[in-house]
Design a protein around this motif. Structure first.
Motif, PDB file in Angstrom:
ATOM      1  N   THR A  96       0.837  -1.212   0.000  1.00 59.35           N
ATOM      2  CA  THR A  96       0.000   0.000   0.000  1.00 59.35           C
ATOM      3  C   THR A  96       0.865   1.253   0.000  1.00 59.35           C
ATOM      4  N   HIS A  97       1.990   1.191   0.685  1.00 62.07           N
ATOM      5  CA  HIS A  97       2.909   2.336   0.694  1.00 62.07           C
ATOM      6  C   HIS A  97       3.414   2.640  -0.720  1.00 62.07           C
ATOM      7  N   VAL A  98       3.881   1.616  -1.417  1.00 64.01           N
ATOM      8  CA  VAL A  98       4.437   1.811  -2.759  1.00 64.01           C
ATOM      9  C   VAL A  98       3.366   2.343  -3.715  1.00 64.01           C
ATOM     10  N   LEU A  99       2.189   1.736  -3.691  1.00 63.82           N
ATOM     11  CA  LEU A  99       1.110   2.185  -4.584  1.00 63.82           C
ATOM     12  C   LEU A  99       0.741   3.644  -4.324  1.00 63.82           C
ATOM     13  N   LEU A 100       0.586   3.995  -3.056  1.00 68.32           N
ATOM     14  CA  LEU A 100       0.191   5.367  -2.730  1.00 68.32           C
ATOM     15  C   LEU A 100       1.350   6.357  -2.895  1.00 68.32           C
ATOM     16  N   ALA A 101       2.587   5.883  -2.786  1.00 70.21           N
ATOM     17  CA  ALA A 101       3.734   6.770  -2.992  1.00 70.21           C
ATOM     18  C   ALA A 101       3.770   7.285  -4.433  1.00 70.21           C
ATOM     19  N   PHE A 102       3.367   6.445  -5.383  1.00 72.34           N
ATOM     20  CA  PHE A 102       3.316   6.886  -6.782  1.00 72.34           C
ATOM     21  C   PHE A 102       2.275   7.974  -6.997  1.00 72.34           C
ATOM     22  N   VAL A 103       1.246   7.975  -6.182  1.00 75.60           N
ATOM     23  CA  VAL A 103       0.165   8.950  -6.302  1.00 75.60           C
ATOM     24  C   VAL A 103       0.504  10.250  -5.566  1.00 75.60           C
ATOM     25  N   THR A 104       1.303  10.140  -4.521  1.00 73.62           N
ATOM     26  CA  THR A 104       1.544  11.284  -3.634  1.00 73.62           C
ATOM     27  C   THR A 104       2.225  12.448  -4.326  1.00 73.62           C
ATOM     28  N   LEU A 105       3.307  12.196  -5.037  1.00 72.21           N
ATOM     29  CA  LEU A 105       4.031  13.304  -5.667  1.00 72.21           C
ATOM     30  C   LEU A 105       3.150  14.108  -6.612  1.00 72.21           C
ATOM     31  N   PRO A 106       2.423  13.467  -7.547  1.00 75.45           N
ATOM     32  CA  PRO A 106       1.535  14.271  -8.404  1.00 75.45           C
ATOM     33  C   PRO A 106       0.455  15.009  -7.608  1.00 75.45           C
ATOM     34  N   LEU A 107      -0.086  14.367  -6.571  1.00 74.24           N
ATOM     35  CA  LEU A 107      -1.107  15.042  -5.760  1.00 74.24           C
ATOM     36  C   LEU A 107      -0.548  16.281  -5.067  1.00 74.24           C
ATOM     37  N   VAL A 108       0.649  16.166  -4.493  1.00 81.84           N
ATOM     38  CA  VAL A 108       1.262  17.318  -3.828  1.00 81.84           C
ATOM     39  C   VAL A 108       1.518  18.431  -4.839  1.00 81.84           C
ATOM     40  N   VAL A 109       2.035  18.080  -6.005  1.00 76.89           N
ATOM     41  CA  VAL A 109       2.306  19.093  -7.037  1.00 76.89           C
ATOM     42  C   VAL A 109       1.013  19.772  -7.480  1.00 76.89           C
ATOM     43  N   ILE A 110      -0.026  19.002  -7.744  1.00 79.18           N
ATOM     44  CA  ILE A 110      -1.313  19.576  -8.169  1.00 79.18           C
ATOM     45  C   ILE A 110      -1.900  20.467  -7.065  1.00 79.18           C
ATOM     46  N   THR A 111      -1.765  20.032  -5.830  1.00 81.87           N
ATOM     47  CA  THR A 111      -2.259  20.833  -4.709  1.00 81.87           C
ATOM     48  C   THR A 111      -1.497  22.154  -4.625  1.00 81.87           C
ATOM     49  N   LEU A 112      -0.186  22.108  -4.802  1.00 86.00           N
ATOM     50  CA  LEU A 112       0.623  23.329  -4.760  1.00 86.00           C
ATOM     51  C   LEU A 112       0.335  24.257  -5.940  1.00 86.00           C
ATOM     52  N   ILE A 113       0.091  23.704  -7.104  1.00 87.65           N
ATOM     53  CA  ILE A 113      -0.237  24.533  -8.267  1.00 87.65           C
ATOM     54  C   ILE A 113      -1.471  25.380  -7.974  1.00 87.65           C
ATOM     55  N   GLN A 114      -2.440  24.792  -7.307  1.00 87.89           N
ATOM     56  CA  GLN A 114      -3.653  25.543  -6.977  1.00 87.89           C
ATOM     57  C   GLN A 114      -3.350  26.689  -6.017  1.00 87.89           C
ATOM     58  N   VAL A 115      -2.391  26.500  -5.126  1.00 84.85           N
ATOM     59  CA  VAL A 115      -1.976  27.575  -4.213  1.00 84.85           C
ATOM     60  C   VAL A 115      -1.354  28.709  -5.009  1.00 84.85           C
ATOM     61  N   PHE A 116      -0.431  28.372  -5.922  1.00 84.24           N
ATOM     62  CA  PHE A 116       0.237  29.409  -6.709  1.00 84.24           C
ATOM     63  C   PHE A 116      -0.735  30.164  -7.602  1.00 84.24           C
ATOM     64  N   ARG A 117      -1.805  29.499  -8.014  1.00 78.62           N
ATOM     65  CA  ARG A 117      -2.835  30.147  -8.832  1.00 78.62           C
ATOM     66  C   ARG A 117      -3.893  30.840  -7.976  1.00 78.62           C
ATOM     67  N   ARG A 118      -3.764  30.690  -6.667  1.00 85.18           N
ATOM     68  CA  ARG A 118      -4.727  31.260  -5.704  1.00 85.18           C
ATOM     69  C   ARG A 118      -6.151  30.757  -5.952  1.00 85.18           C
ATOM     70  N   ARG A 119      -6.241  29.508  -6.315  1.00 86.70           N
ATOM     71  CA  ARG A 119      -7.532  28.827  -6.496  1.00 86.70           C
ATOM     72  C   ARG A 119      -7.829  28.046  -5.227  1.00 86.70           C
ATOM     73  N   TRP A 120      -8.254  28.741  -4.191  1.00 89.50           N
ATOM     74  CA  TRP A 120      -8.394  28.155  -2.853  1.00 89.50           C
ATOM     75  C   TRP A 120      -9.445  27.061  -2.804  1.00 89.50           C
ATOM     76  N   ARG A 125     -10.230  21.278  -2.160  1.00 89.31           N
ATOM     77  CA  ARG A 125     -10.828  20.028  -2.649  1.00 89.31           C
ATOM     78  C   ARG A 125      -9.763  18.944  -2.885  1.00 89.31           C
ATOM     79  N   ILE A 126      -8.648  19.314  -3.501  1.00 90.12           N
ATOM     80  CA  ILE A 126      -7.572  18.354  -3.763  1.00 90.12           C
ATOM     81  C   ILE A 126      -6.838  17.995  -2.473  1.00 90.12           C
TER      82      ILE A 126
END
Length: 156
Positions: A96-120, A125-126
């Motif tokens: 479960t760690h390995v499977l979710l680790a592959f998902v984590t990096l893109p999720l963190v990046v997408i979450t941060l992109i929304q911060v930089f765009r100020r799309r609160w 939601r993400i």
């Protein structure tokens, strides 16, 4: 050899490849603490504290990922060979760690992109998915480290 060269060699010989698993676990512990604190702060309306915690968690996780890649590029994967009850507990956590680790990096990046765009609204939601998954990956990597290097090292 010049003084600058000696200093450079000394700086780069401070840690060895074999030190990286413990260092990486330390970075992950820092990430776990700050992800948890950031989650607590945002749920209590302290967005500035949340932001500071999440920046620290991202930096610590980036340091972990760098150390992880360097370690495994030099050493390869660590074979466990576990059987019995240890295998029954360890391998589901690892899977479960390995499977979710592959998902984590893109999720963190997408979450941060929304911060930089100020799309609160999108960020929130993400982040509802990102934080618990990231926290799970961060905690389980600590468990994997403890099993592999401290509690039940293979071949010992």
């Amino acid at each position: 050899m010049s003084q600058c060269s000696v200093l450079t060699v000394q700086l780069f010989n401070v840690i060895s490849i074999s030190d990286l698993p413990a260092l990486n676990a330390s970075f992950n512990l820092i990430s776990t603490v700050f992800i948890s604190m950031g989650w607590y702060f945002i749920r209590h309306g302290a967005w500035r504290r949340h932001m500071a915690c999440m920046i620290t968690a991202v930096v610590s996780s980036a340091c972990f990922l760098t150390g992880y890649i360097i370690y495994h590029a030099n050493v390869g994967e660590k074979s466990s060979g576990y059987t019995g009850w240890i295998a029954a507990v360890y391998f589901p956590i690892l899977a479960t760690h390995v499977l979710l680790a592959f998902v984590t990096l893109p999720l963190v990046v997408i979450t941060l992109i929304q911060v930089f765009r100020r799309r609160w609204d999108r960020h929130k939601r993400i982040a509802r998915w990102t934080i618990p998954i990231w926290l799970y990956v961060s905690v389980t990597v600590l468990l994997v480290y403890l099993v592999l290097y401290k509690w039940f090292p293979p071949g010992v």
